[in-house]
Design an enzyme around this catalytic site. Structure first.
Site, PDB file in Angstrom:
ATOM      1  N   LEU A  18       0.835  -1.129  -0.098  1.00 19.67           N
ATOM      2  CA  LEU A  18       0.110   0.121  -0.162  1.00 19.67           C
ATOM      3  C   LEU A  18       0.864   1.060   0.070  1.00 19.67           C
ATOM      4  CD1 LEU A  18      -2.645  -1.213   2.746  1.00 19.67           C
ATOM      5  CD2 LEU A  18      -2.734  -1.429   0.250  1.00 19.67           C
ATOM      6  N   VAL A  23       9.917   5.598  -0.492  1.00 18.51           N
ATOM      7  CA  VAL A  23       9.985   4.279   0.174  1.00 18.51           C
ATOM      8  C   VAL A  23       9.255   3.232  -0.722  1.00 18.51           C
ATOM      9  CG1 VAL A  23       9.946   2.954   2.328  1.00 18.51           C
ATOM     10  CG2 VAL A  23      10.578   5.341   2.397  1.00 18.51           C
ATOM     11  N   THR A  25       8.298   2.406  -3.488  1.00 21.87           N
ATOM     12  CA  THR A  25       8.878   2.150  -4.794  1.00 21.87           C
ATOM     13  C   THR A  25      10.496   1.361  -4.632  1.00 21.87           C
ATOM     14  OG1 THR A  25       8.082   4.081  -5.653  1.00 21.87           O
ATOM     15  CG2 THR A  25       9.693   2.893  -7.120  1.00 21.87           C
ATOM     16  N   GLU A 137       9.692  -1.689  12.404  1.00 23.62           N
ATOM     17  CA  GLU A 137      10.932  -1.247  12.541  1.00 23.62           C
ATOM     18  C   GLU A 137      11.227   0.060  11.812  1.00 23.62           C
ATOM     19  OE1 GLU A 137      13.748  -0.891  14.302  1.00 23.62           O
ATOM     20  OE2 GLU A 137      13.561  -3.068  14.437  1.00 23.62           O
ATOM     21  N   GLY A 142      14.502   5.267  10.812  1.00 20.04           N
ATOM     22  CA  GLY A 142      14.985   4.791   9.514  1.00 20.04           C
ATOM     23  C   GLY A 142      15.555   3.497   9.389  1.00 20.04           C
ATOM     24  N   GLY A 195      16.238  16.994  -0.153  1.00 24.76           N
ATOM     25  CA  GLY A 195      15.099  15.853   0.203  1.00 24.76           C
ATOM     26  C   GLY A 195      14.825  15.571   1.527  1.00 24.76           C
ATOM     27  N   GLU A 198      10.385  18.192   3.979  1.00 21.30           N
ATOM     28  CA  GLU A 198       9.025  18.240   3.035  1.00 21.30           C
ATOM     29  C   GLU A 198       9.044  19.647   2.636  1.00 21.30           C
ATOM     30  OE1 GLU A 198       7.469  15.709   1.910  1.00 21.30           O
ATOM     31  OE2 GLU A 198       8.123  13.936   3.094  1.00 21.30           O
ATOM     32  N   LYS A 213       7.332   8.851  17.871  1.00 19.09           N
ATOM     33  CA  LYS A 213       8.576   7.833  17.837  1.00 19.09           C
ATOM     34  C   LYS A 213       8.851   7.829  19.289  1.00 19.09           C
ATOM     35  CE  LYS A 213      10.518   8.980  13.417  1.00 19.09           C
ATOM     36  NZ  LYS A 213      11.681   9.866  12.662  1.00 19.09           N
TER      37      LYS A 213
END
Length: 442
Positions: A18, A23, A25, A137, A142, A195, A198, A213
């Protein structure tokens, strides 16, 4: 309830993805390009049977067009998926899609920290009832493996303190402000150009991303349910070069830090805010968009986890790591360990938190003022460790009108500090806002 899995020998485990952003791709390509490796590690091949996206017209080179659909619910309702990877983010429709996947007997891999911080209890309870996995995770830091160490490797230990840099965007901005004397706005633009940030950076720079987090880390570390809205949250938008300079003058750097700490048998502190970290602390040297998490446990002692905290490839690595683990469980017909939530610790009000503070204020430059300031602090049970007085004029020439005081305190409660700041603000000898930063690691 036992997990509803198909025992089909060498039949592929079917995967639904979904989301196909940066990420997603990367994850799709890894599944398609490294199928043999994954099959060898899992014991069963993986088959990517569908990718749900918002915009079917967008070109996605290297990925078969026949996999794409703009109907994620329909993809799940087919009931074919063994594993659903959720990378669309946000609360809705991600929440309903994950719950639907669990209802259909699929295990879930997600990177959605905001959703888990807000609705984790509902999702984990549903997964336990269905006997399926929810692995996440990639939701924190990351590529750094931190969820599994807390959930599995350290589950036999008692964790007392988790402190970390968990947002690469803010760490990059503060690092540029420190090492290149860049102002906040210019550093933010650099982060966006690379990048790391945002176009709308609010979730990062206001601390909301780090707070979600922190809630996940605290829940795992202390085996108690912590929601994102229980985390005291401050961002970095008010940090200026004077704060960076003042921190350097006392041998510290400014970092946006997430902190989860056990205060006593009944309370924990969970907070995110700009923090002064002494240069000798391991977190002080973490630069760029890197993340680092410092864990202190009774038996294991002090542990440090460091790595890239942002970007498509690092996050995709964490997602595929979870995918392999969940797929191994499916192939064996078992589910991995769920969250062990058995405590009911209270998240303490920020006023009860004790830490050191670094204060800066401009005062009338005349005899007796320092004694006046010290008396106000003492009245509020705040003990001063060090004092530095400098002319307020940046040229270094004392103008006889005002001077800047920088004070490092010993441990004090937040409620005492705020009461002290209120009295200082009202004092005619104080000529500026009293700026303060909390200090950790000393």
């Amino acid at each position: 309830m036992m997990m509803r899995v198909r025992q089909d020998g060498d039949e592929p485990l079917k995967v639904v993805l979904l989301g196909s952003g940066t990420v997603g791709t990367q994850v799709a390509r890894l599944i398609l390009e490294h199928g043999d490796d994954f099959a060898a590690r899992i014991g069963r091949p993986l088959e990517l049977i569908g990718i749900a996206v918002r915009d079917l017209s967008r070109q996605r080179p290297g990925l078969p067009a026949g996999l794409f659909t703009d109907d994620p619910q329909g993809l799940i309702d087919r009931g074919e998926a063994d594993i659903v990877i959720e990378l669309i983010g946000g609360i809705d429709p991600a929440r309903q899609l994950i719950l639907s996947a669990i209802e259909h007997g699929a295990s879930v891999v997600t990177a959605n920290k905001a959703l888990l911080a807000a609705h984790g209890e509902e999702i984990f309870d549903a997964a336990e009832l269905a006997g399926v996995d929810v692995y996440y995770e990639a939701a924190v830091a990351g590529a750094i493996p931190i969820i599994r160490p807390l959930r599995e490797s350290l589950v036999g230990d008692s964790i007392r303190h988790v402190m970390g840099i968990v947002n690469g965007t803010t760490n990059y901005i503060l690092d540029k402000m420190t090492t290149e004397q860049t102002d906040y706005e210019a550093a933010l633009v650099q982060a966006q150009d690379l990048g790391y940030a945002e176009a709308d950076p609010t979730a990062d720079v206001e601390g909301y991303d780090a707070a979600a987090k922190a809630a996940l880390l605290a829940s795992l570390a202390f085996h108690t349910r912590v929601n994102g809205d229980e985390v005291h949250t401050e961002g970095i938008t008010r940090i200026v070069q004077d704060d960076i300079r003042a921190a350097r003058d006392v041998g510290c750097v400014v970092k946006l830090v997430a902190i989860a700490k056990q205060l006593d048998d009944d309370q924990i502190s969970v907070r995110v805010h700009p923090t002064l970290i002494p240069l000798g602390h391991p977190l002080a040297a973490v630069g760029g968009a890197y993340n680092a998490i410092f864990v202190e446990a009774d038996a294991a002692g002090r542990l440090m986890f460091l790595g890239p905290g942002a970007g498509g490839a690092p996050t995709a690595s964490a997602v595929t790591g979870d995918l392999v683990t969940v797929a191994r469980n499916r192939a064996r017909g078992v589910a991995g360990p769920n969250q062990t939530i058995y405590n009911e610790l209270r998240v303490a009000d920020m006023g009860a938190v004790q830490t050191r503070y670094f204060l800066r204020l401009r005062v009338v430059d005349e005899p007796g003022v320092l004694a006046t300031i010290a008396a106000i602090l003492a009245h509020h049970k705040i003990s001063v460790q060090t004092v530095l007085q400098t002319p307020a004029d940046s040229s270094g020439v004392r103008d006889g009108a005002s001077a800047e005081l920088s004070l490092m305190t010993h441990m004090a409660t937040e409620s005492d500090l705020l009461a002290c700041l209120s009295e200082l603000k009202a004092n005619p000898k104080v000529r500026s806002e009293v700026r303060f930063l909390r200090v950790e690691g000393m």
